[in-house]
Design a protein around this motif. Structure first.
Motif, mmCIF file in Angstrom:
data_model
loop_
_atom_site.group_PDB
_atom_site.id
_atom_site.type_symbol
_atom_site.label_atom_id
_atom_site.label_comp_id
_atom_site.label_asym_id
_atom_site.label_seq_id
_atom_site.Cartn_x
_atom_site.Cartn_y
_atom_site.Cartn_z
ATOM 1 N N UNK A 20 12.865 1.144 4.570
ATOM 2 C CA UNK A 20 13.175 0.549 3.269
ATOM 3 C C UNK A 20 11.915 0.405 2.419
ATOM 4 N N UNK A 21 10.766 0.223 3.057
ATOM 5 C CA UNK A 21 9.498 0.133 2.318
ATOM 6 C C UNK A 21 9.063 1.485 1.756
ATOM 7 N N UNK A 22 9.633 2.565 2.293
ATOM 8 C CA UNK A 22 9.275 3.884 1.796
ATOM 9 C C UNK A 22 8.409 4.713 2.714
ATOM 10 N N UNK A 23 8.192 4.270 3.968
ATOM 11 C CA UNK A 23 7.399 5.067 4.904
ATOM 12 C C UNK A 23 8.069 6.424 5.115
ATOM 13 N N UNK A 24 7.250 7.455 5.290
ATOM 14 C CA UNK A 24 7.767 8.812 5.455
ATOM 15 C C UNK A 24 8.110 9.127 6.906
ATOM 16 N N UNK A 59 0.811 -1.212 0.000
ATOM 17 C CA UNK A 59 0.000 0.000 0.000
ATOM 18 C C UNK A 59 0.847 1.266 0.000
ATOM 19 N N UNK A 60 2.056 1.220 0.563
ATOM 20 C CA UNK A 60 2.866 2.445 0.667
ATOM 21 C C UNK A 60 3.131 3.078 -0.705
ATOM 22 N N UNK A 61 3.550 2.326 -1.724
ATOM 23 C CA UNK A 61 3.772 2.964 -3.033
ATOM 24 C C UNK A 61 2.501 3.567 -3.628
ATOM 25 N N UNK A 62 1.370 2.919 -3.394
ATOM 26 C CA UNK A 62 0.097 3.440 -3.909
ATOM 27 C C UNK A 62 -0.236 4.775 -3.252
ATOM 28 N N UNK A 63 -0.076 4.842 -1.928
ATOM 29 C CA UNK A 63 -0.375 6.079 -1.208
ATOM 30 C C UNK A 63 0.591 7.192 -1.620
ATOM 31 N N UNK A 64 1.866 6.869 -1.726
ATOM 32 C CA UNK A 64 2.852 7.889 -2.094
ATOM 33 C C UNK A 64 2.604 8.406 -3.514
ATOM 34 N N UNK A 65 2.142 7.535 -4.389
ATOM 35 C CA UNK A 65 1.812 7.958 -5.753
ATOM 36 C C UNK A 65 0.698 8.992 -5.741
ATOM 37 N N UNK A 66 -0.190 8.877 -4.744
ATOM 38 C CA UNK A 66 -1.298 9.827 -4.603
ATOM 39 C C UNK A 66 -0.953 10.974 -3.649
ATOM 40 N N UNK A 106 3.912 2.201 16.291
ATOM 41 C CA UNK A 106 4.338 1.081 17.138
ATOM 42 C C UNK A 106 5.704 0.527 16.700
ATOM 43 N N UNK A 107 6.579 1.423 16.269
ATOM 44 C CA UNK A 107 7.946 1.031 15.928
ATOM 45 C C UNK A 107 8.743 0.954 17.227
ATOM 46 N N UNK A 108 9.072 -0.255 17.641
ATOM 47 C CA UNK A 108 9.707 -0.454 18.938
ATOM 48 C C UNK A 108 11.202 -0.737 18.854
ATOM 49 N N UNK A 109 11.700 -1.133 17.694
ATOM 50 C CA UNK A 109 13.118 -1.478 17.577
ATOM 51 C C UNK A 109 13.713 -0.806 16.348
ATOM 52 N N UNK A 110 15.041 -0.716 16.350
ATOM 53 C CA UNK A 110 15.711 -0.144 15.199
ATOM 54 C C UNK A 110 15.505 -1.024 13.959
ATOM 55 N N UNK A 111 15.453 -2.333 14.139
ATOM 56 C CA UNK A 111 15.228 -3.220 12.995
ATOM 57 C C UNK A 111 13.887 -2.924 12.327
ATOM 58 N N UNK A 112 12.852 -2.675 13.149
ATOM 59 C CA UNK A 112 11.544 -2.328 12.577
ATOM 60 C C UNK A 112 11.619 -0.994 11.841
ATOM 61 N N UNK A 113 12.314 -0.043 12.435
ATOM 62 C CA UNK A 113 12.484 1.257 11.781
ATOM 63 C C UNK A 113 13.149 1.068 10.417
ATOM 64 N N UNK A 114 14.234 0.301 10.372
ATOM 65 C CA UNK A 114 14.958 0.092 9.123
ATOM 66 C C UNK A 114 14.086 -0.631 8.088
ATOM 67 N N UNK A 115 13.308 -1.575 8.552
ATOM 68 C CA UNK A 115 12.447 -2.353 7.649
ATOM 69 C C UNK A 115 11.429 -1.459 6.948
ATOM 70 N N UNK A 116 10.733 -0.637 7.724
ATOM 71 C CA UNK A 116 9.674 0.180 7.129
ATOM 72 C C UNK A 116 10.231 1.417 6.426
#
Length: 409
Positions: A176-180, A149-156, A164-174
């Motif tokens: 990389x997905x393109x979350x702002x 869904x992230x690319x679709x939303x960013x396109x719009x 609920x990002x609790x760890x650095x690994x989660x931060x890095x993961x999302x």
């Protein structure tokens, strides 16, 4: 009218604070209302807290504020400044044409609209054409669907906040997905538990913290440490000449400061100075959180007649994020800094009064109103007093943080 507020930071991909989500409660009559929290937040904000001045809490950052159906229908958000707020539509609202029309009207007046806890269902479809921000709870939405869904939303041209990002690994993961943007407590934890190498400057800072933690300040030792770095002398004098504390006298030397302000206040400044420099290279919000914790723990411990020299409540709060700043475990750090045993116990998570004070300010950070109530009952403190302390700590922390900017820039 007095305001009772918790704030939760929202970070950008560089781990800098982009905005704060504000949560309000009615402290005088019903600090923990027996109604849905999102409804309480919006109703109490709009009915009693407009006089606070949101900028007092967020500085120059936008404020995300939850609104329930009634307050949206009656256009209550329009009482706020559109340039510094984002209107969050909570996930529990009943959606119909009237609500969509009201929100579209609010957006037309210049207010950014955010959808809180977006669940990817079709019920939100009517809002998407005028929505600026969507918040996704990573504990509620399948991660594969978030990636889709992230690319679709960013396109719009819709910005994405992952919650609920609790760890650095989660931060890095999302990331990389393109979350702002990112919301959670990953910043308050080390990215990896590793040793951060200390150069001469870092060792100097630890010496200053150690000096500020002794029962009697060794003026000659502090002078000797600061003389190695003239910029430290300048910054310390800048702190002490802050009009928040000193409105009539110009302090010209550390000795003058010690005479004028007293040993306890000078110790606080020295510890703050040292920690500000140790946090160099780390997200600024870490220092901001540490400053708020320091002031809050100091105010509560003084109220409870803990009048130590050095001020242990202040030190407990100030050093509570040192593990994240130094990227080492708190147990290892406590072996390197000769501070009092009660402070060490609190920072290691062992139960004592200082630990309770630290947990109380953490309850404010996470809007855990029940935890604040338990603390108030245990120590027989009015909840209004605790909220007052937290508001004062936020303002103090913002002013002190701005004073350290020159050193860190």
């Amino acid at each position: 009218m007095f305001a009772y507020v918790a704030r939760q930071p929202i970070f950008n991909a560089e781990r800098e604070v982009y905005a704060y989500e504000l949560l309000f409660r009615n402290g005088d009559n019903n600090c923990f209302p027996d109604i849905p929290p999102d409804e309480a937040t919006s109703k109490i904000l709009t009915s009693t807290h407009l006089s606070l001045g949101i900028e007092e809490i967020t500085g120059d950052k936008p404020a995300f504020i939850n609104f329930h159906r009634d307050t949206l229908m009656y256009r209550f958000p329009t009482s706020l400044d559109a340039s510094n707020v984002v209107i969050e539509i909570v996930e529990t609202v009943d959606i119909d044409d009237e609500l969509v029309g009201a929100c579209k009207h609010i957006r037309g007046l210049g207010y950014p609209i955010a959808l809180d806890d977006y669940d990817l269902t079709g019920r939100w479809e009517p809002f998407l054409p005028f929505t600026s921000v969507i918040k996704l709870d990573i504990t509620e939405v399948d991660h594969a669907k978030i990636a889709d869904i992230i690319p679709v939303l960013k396109k719009n041209k819709v910005k994405v906040v992952v919650e609920k990002i609790e760890t650095y690994d989660e931060f890095a993961k999302f990331k990389a997905m393109g979350a702002d943007y990112f919301q959670g407590y990953f910043l308050a934890k080390p990215e990896i538990v590793r040793h951060r190498k200390l150069g001469p400057s870092g060792l100097t800072m630890l010496e200053l913290i150690a000096a500020s933690a002794t029962p009697k300040l060794d003026f000659d030792k502090v002078n000797a440490v600061i003389e190695r770095d003239p910029a430290l002398s300048y910054l310390l004098l800048r702190f002490i000449n802050n009009p928040l504390y000193n409105k009539r006298h110009q302090i010209t030397s550390l000795k003058h400061a010690l005479t004028y302000m007293g040993e306890v206040e000078v110790k606080k400044f020295i510890a703050l100075l040292a920690l500000a420099n140790l946090s160099d290279g780390q997200p600024n919000e870490l220092l901001q959180m540490a400053l708020v914790r320091a002031k809050f723990c100091e105010l509560v411990s003084v109220l409870l007649k803990e009048l130590e020299n050095p001020p242990t409540g202040f030190l407990t709060g100030l050093l509570s994020l040192m593990d994240a700043m130094m990227q080492q475990s708190m147990d290892e750090l406590m072996q390197k800094v000769p501070i009092s045993e009660p402070v060490k116990q609190a920072l290691r998570g062992e139960p004592n009064l200082l630990r309770d004070c630290l947990e109380a300010v953490q309850h404010f950070e996470s809007a855990n109103w029940k935890g604040i109530k338990r603390f108030a009952v245990k120590y027989q403190i009015k909840q209004t007093q605790l909220h007052s302390f937290y508001n004062e700590a936020i303002k103090w922390g913002r002013q002190m943080n701005s004073s350290t900017a020159a050193r860190r820039s």
